[in-house]
Design an enzyme around this catalytic site. Structure first.
Site, PDB file in Angstrom:
ATOM      1  N   TYR A  51      -5.279 -38.547 -14.518  1.00  0.00           N
ATOM      2  CA  TYR A  51      -5.098 -39.327 -15.959  1.00  0.00           C
ATOM      3  C   TYR A  51      -5.969 -40.754 -15.850  1.00  0.00           C
ATOM      4  O   TYR A  51      -5.663 -41.910 -14.549  1.00  0.00           O
ATOM      5  CB  TYR A  51      -3.539 -39.456 -15.638  1.00  0.00           C
ATOM      6  CG  TYR A  51      -2.869 -38.031 -16.076  1.00  0.00           C
ATOM      7  CD1 TYR A  51      -3.262 -36.943 -16.563  1.00  0.00           C
ATOM      8  CD2 TYR A  51      -1.125 -38.121 -15.444  1.00  0.00           C
ATOM      9  CE1 TYR A  51      -2.758 -35.929 -16.499  1.00  0.00           C
ATOM     10  CE2 TYR A  51      -0.451 -37.034 -15.722  1.00  0.00           C
ATOM     11  CZ  TYR A  51      -1.245 -35.839 -16.212  1.00  0.00           C
ATOM     12  OH  TYR A  51      -0.264 -34.632 -15.827  1.00  0.00           O
ATOM     13  N   ALA A 200       7.216 -30.948 -28.595  1.00  0.00           N
ATOM     14  CA  ALA A 200       5.550 -30.138 -28.996  1.00  0.00           C
ATOM     15  C   ALA A 200       5.192 -31.318 -29.485  1.00  0.00           C
ATOM     16  O   ALA A 200       4.982 -31.469 -30.991  1.00  0.00           O
ATOM     17  CB  ALA A 200       6.785 -28.715 -29.665  1.00  0.00           C
ATOM     18  N   GLY A 202       5.683 -34.292 -30.298  1.00  0.00           N
ATOM     19  CA  GLY A 202       6.948 -34.878 -31.169  1.00  0.00           C
ATOM     20  C   GLY A 202       7.096 -34.096 -32.306  1.00  0.00           C
ATOM     21  O   GLY A 202       8.317 -34.647 -33.481  1.00  0.00           O
TER      22      GLY A 202
END
Length: 299
Positions: A51, A200, A202
């Protein structure tokens, strides 16, 4: 916040963890979200060396350094980036894992990782060598436990059979019920499922449906299934139903939704409180949604 044991370990994690990938790169905002998560009772933070090229681990490390003993810290390894090479590439070798963990520890400002996870993998990997690396890290005290982040059936079966993993992280939501195939198998072997993406992207919130569909759902199907989910338990929000459904499944250790702001974080944390879904509501949610299986990477 209720807590659950992960697999056959002594790691007791909050039912809702924080998926740190969505923290972004604004340090002040990220630290505010991390501080609030801990204040709300979240003790399980999941990051990865991938990340933001390690920046995410650095921010997590800064946020927890004064309270490390209160945190269950998870990170991941296996994706490699080198100057002069285009993009990330996969490297599950023992040599790389044992070198990468040193860099993660440095960024996280700690001398141990509670849960170290292989960030992917294929059946063509030298899995025995990968397992050997994790087992040695455990013996050295650098890693307390390890797991994998994988959706591939053949990889999951191989690691459960050969290693002492305590978790398998998989994308799992009401709109992606494919991991349900594995719940009884993982429970039988005392391995917990960690559910990433439980909302999912949002779609299982009040967010409007996009025009592109989602996985096995067309745009029209999404519109209908959201309406059906909403009517299942009108007194609950979509977020509440989405998270409560996952946590009601046997073998689930935690859900780890991301949060890019404090409002999302508070909604996610509050969603698991209060009443649980009834058996009738659970049956209705299963009826309205699809239960597919992974059709590739099967032995």
């Amino acid at each position: 916040m209720k807590k659950r044991m992960l697999g056959h370990s002594d790691l007791k994690v909050s039912e809702v963890g924080l998926g740190c990938m969505s923290l972004g790169t604004d340090k002040q905002q990220a630290l505010a979200i991390l501080d609030e998560a801990l204040a709300l009772g979240i003790n399980y933070l999941d990051t990865a060396d991938l990340y933001d090229f390690g920046r995410n681990e650095e921010m997590v490390g800064e946020a927890i350094k004064a309270r490390r003993k209160d945190i269950i810290l998870a990170t991941k390894v296996g994706n490699r980036w080198e100057e002069g090479k285009p993009g990330w590439y996969w490297d599950p070798s023992k040599a790389y894992i044992k070198e990468a963990v040193k860099q993660s520890l440095k960024r996280l400002q700690t001398d141990y990782i509670d849960l170290y996870q292989l960030h992917g993998g294929t059946i063509e990997d030298n899995i025995d060598e990968t397992i050997e690396a994790f087992e040695e890290l455990k013996q050295e005290g650098v890693v307390r436990y390890y797991g994998i982040s994988s959706i591939r059936p053949n990889v999951i079966k191989e690691f459960v059979k050969k290693s002492s993993i305590i978790t398998v992280m998989m994308q799992y939501s009401l709109l992606d019920r494919r991991p349900e195939e594995w719940l009884s198998f993982l429970t039988e072997h005392k391995v917990s499922l960690i559910a990433r993406g439980p909302l999912a992207k949002g779609l299982l919130t009040e967010k409007p449906v996009s025009k592109s569909g989602y996985l096995a759902y067309s745009n029209e199907e999404l519109l209908k299934v959201k309406t059906d989910i909403k009517k299942t338990a009108p007194d609950l929000t979509m977020t509440e139903m989405a998270l409560k459904y996952i946590l009601a499944q046997p073998g689930v250790g935690a859900v780890i939704p991301g949060a890019s702001n404090l409002t999302q974080l508070r909604e996610n944390t509050m969603a698991v409180g209060g009443r649980q879904l009834t058996d009738q509501e659970m049956k209705a949610l299963r009826f309205y949604t699809k239960r597919n299986i992974y059709t590739v990477h099967r032995s």
